[in-house]
Scaffold this active site. Structure first.
Site, short mmCIF file in Angstrom:
data_model
loop_
_atom_site.label_atom_id
_atom_site.label_comp_id
_atom_site.label_asym_id
_atom_site.label_seq_id
_atom_site.Cartn_x
_atom_site.Cartn_y
_atom_site.Cartn_z
N GLU A 161 0.26 -4.31 0.46
CA GLU A 161 -0.60 -3.46 1.30
C GLU A 161 0.13 -2.43 2.17
O GLU A 161 0.06 -2.47 3.40
CB GLU A 161 -1.49 -4.34 2.17
CG GLU A 161 -2.47 -5.16 1.36
CD GLU A 161 -3.45 -5.96 2.21
OE1 GLU A 161 -3.24 -6.07 3.43
OE2 GLU A 161 -4.42 -6.47 1.63
N GLU A 273 -5.87 -9.45 -4.38
CA GLU A 273 -6.52 -10.21 -3.32
C GLU A 273 -8.02 -9.95 -3.31
O GLU A 273 -8.45 -8.80 -3.41
CB GLU A 273 -5.95 -9.85 -1.93
CG GLU A 273 -4.54 -10.33 -1.67
CD GLU A 273 -4.11 -10.07 -0.23
OE1 GLU A 273 -4.99 -9.84 0.64
OE2 GLU A 273 -2.89 -10.08 0.03
#
Length: 342
Positions: A161, A273
Site C-alpha cells: 500500500e 486484501e
C-alpha cells in the site's frame, strides 16, 4: 570422503523441504499477519510481533487454501539501512516458507511498509532525502538473494500500500528500480507490484494505470490491488452496514475497475486484501458476491486476515477456541479462480 558425506547430507536436507506441486492457475488464500505487528522496532519477538505457526498452516490448508501472504517489516529484516539482513529474522521467514513448502503451499513475502521506514519516531517516505530509493533496492536485492532458491514463493511483494507519495510517478520510478535490480540476482521469481493510493482497486484508473508501463525482462509482474467495503474504503468498518452505505454489490463495483484494467491490458493480477466484519450477515453477502465476481473473471485473492494474536478483531478468520469464524464459510466456497478466457 567427508566432503562427499557433507554434500549428500546437505542434499538430503534440501530434499526434505522440496516443493513438488505445480503452480496453480489462480489460488485463493489468506494473509497470515503477525510479523508486521507493533510500532517498536526491531522489537522483541514473541512480545511485539509474531510469525504464524505450522498449526495455522495446517488449519487453513485443511480448508483448501493454497496461497498465503506473509507481511513482514523492513525495519526488522534489515535493522540498519544498507547493512546485512538480520539473521534471526531471515531465519523466521525462511522457516515459514519451508514449512509451507512441506505442505505444498505458496507464499508471498510482503514488505508491509507503505513505502515508508521509521526513523526515530517518524515514518519517512522512500525516495526522499531521509530514505533513498537505493536503500530500499539494497534491502530487496539482499532479500531476493536469500530467497531466490525457494520454489514455493508465489512472488516478491515489493511494498504494501504505497500512498501519499511526493509525485504521481514516485512509486512507478521506485518500483521500476526495484524490478531492474532484483532481476540481476533472480530472473525467475515473479514480482508483485501493489498499486498507488493504498493499492485501491476502486481508484486504480485514477492512481495506478501507468504501472502498466513497468518493464520486467522476465515478464513476470503480478499487479496487486486491495479493496474494502466500508464507506471510506479503509477497512475500519467503524459503523453499521446502513451507516457505511453498503449494498450487496458494493464489492463488485469497487473491484471492477481493477479487473477490467487487467483484462484490457492483458496483465496478471490479484486482490491482496479484502475483508468483512463478523457481526452482520449482510457483510457476508457482500463478500460472497465479490468473490464470485473475481472467480468468474479469473482473478484470485488473499483475505485480510488470519494469523496469531488477533483477539477480537472483527475481520479476522483465525479460529477462536477451535471454532471457525463466520467469514470462513464464504471463503471456503472460493478456492481457485476460473482460468481467464480472454
Amino acid at each position: 570422503m567427508m566432503k562427499k558425506i557433507t554434500f549428500l547430507f546437505s542434499l538430503f536436507l534440501l530434499c526434505s523441504v522440496c516443493f513438488s506441486q505445480t503452480r496453480p492457475t489462480a489460488p485463493f488464500g489468506l494473509n497470515l499477519a503477525g510479523a508486521d505487528f507493533g510500532e517498536n522496532f526491531p522489537g522483541v519477538y514473541g512480545e511485539d510481533y509474531y510469525y504464524p505457526t505450522e498449526m495455522e498452516l495446517d488449519y487453513f490448508a485443511a480448508k483448501g487454501f493454497k496461497l498465503f501472504r506473509l507481511p513482514f517489516k523492513w525495519e526488522r529484516i534489515q535493522p540498519v539501512m544498507g547493512g546485512p539482513l538480520d539473521t534471526a529474522e531471515l531465519k523466521r521467514i525462511i522457516d515459514f516458507i519451508d514449512h509451507a513448502a512441506q505442505r505444498n503451499l505458496w507464499i508471498i513475502p510482503d514488505m508491509h511498509n507503505y513505502c515508508r521506514r521509521k526513523v526515530g519516531e517518524v515514518y519517512e517516505l522512500v525516495g526522499t532525502s531521509k530514505i533513498s530509493t537505493n536503500s530500499l533496492v539494497d534491502a530487496w536485492v539482499k532479500i531476493a538473494k536469500a530467497l531466490r532458491y525457494k520454489k514455493n514463493i508465489w512472488g516478491y511483494g515489493l511494498m504494501n500500500e504505497p500512498h501519499d507519495m511526493p509525485s504521481t510517478d514516485s512509486w512507478f520510478q521506485i518500483a521500476q528500480q526495484l524490478i531492474t535490480a532484483i532481476r540481476i540476482v533472480d530472473s525467475e521469481t515473479p514480482i508483485i507490484v501493489g498499486g498507488d493510493a493504498w493499492s485501491s482497486a476502486a481508484k486504480w484508473l485514477q492512481f495506478s494505470t501507468h504501472l502498466k508501463d513497468l518493464q520486467d525482462p522476465a515478464n513476470k509482474i503480478i499487479y496487486e490491488a486491495h479493496v474494502y467495503f466500508d464507506k471510506d474504503g479503509s477497512g475500519a468498518y467503524k459503523y453499521s452496514f446502513e451507516e457505511e452505505e453498503a449494498t450487496e454489490q458494493i464489492g463488485v463495483n469497487r473491484v471492477k475497475p481493477f479487473i477490467d484494467w487487467l483484462a484490457k491490458h492483458k496483465k496478471r493480477g490479484f486482490v491482496g486484501e479484502y475483508g468483512v466484519p463478523d457481526d452482520d450477515e449482510r457483510w457476508l453477502e457482500v463478500l460472497d458476491k465479490v468473490l464470485a465476481y473475481m472467480q468468474q473473471n479469473g482473478v484470485y485473492g488473499t483475505y485480510w486476515a488470519a494469523g496469531p494474536r488477533w483477539g477480537n478483531y472483527k475481520l479476522a478468520v483465525e479460529p477462536i477456541n477451535g471454532k471457525d469464524k463466520p467469514q470462513l464459510k464464504i471463503l471456503a466456497r472460493y478456492l481457485e479462480a476460473n482460468e481467464r478466457t480472454k
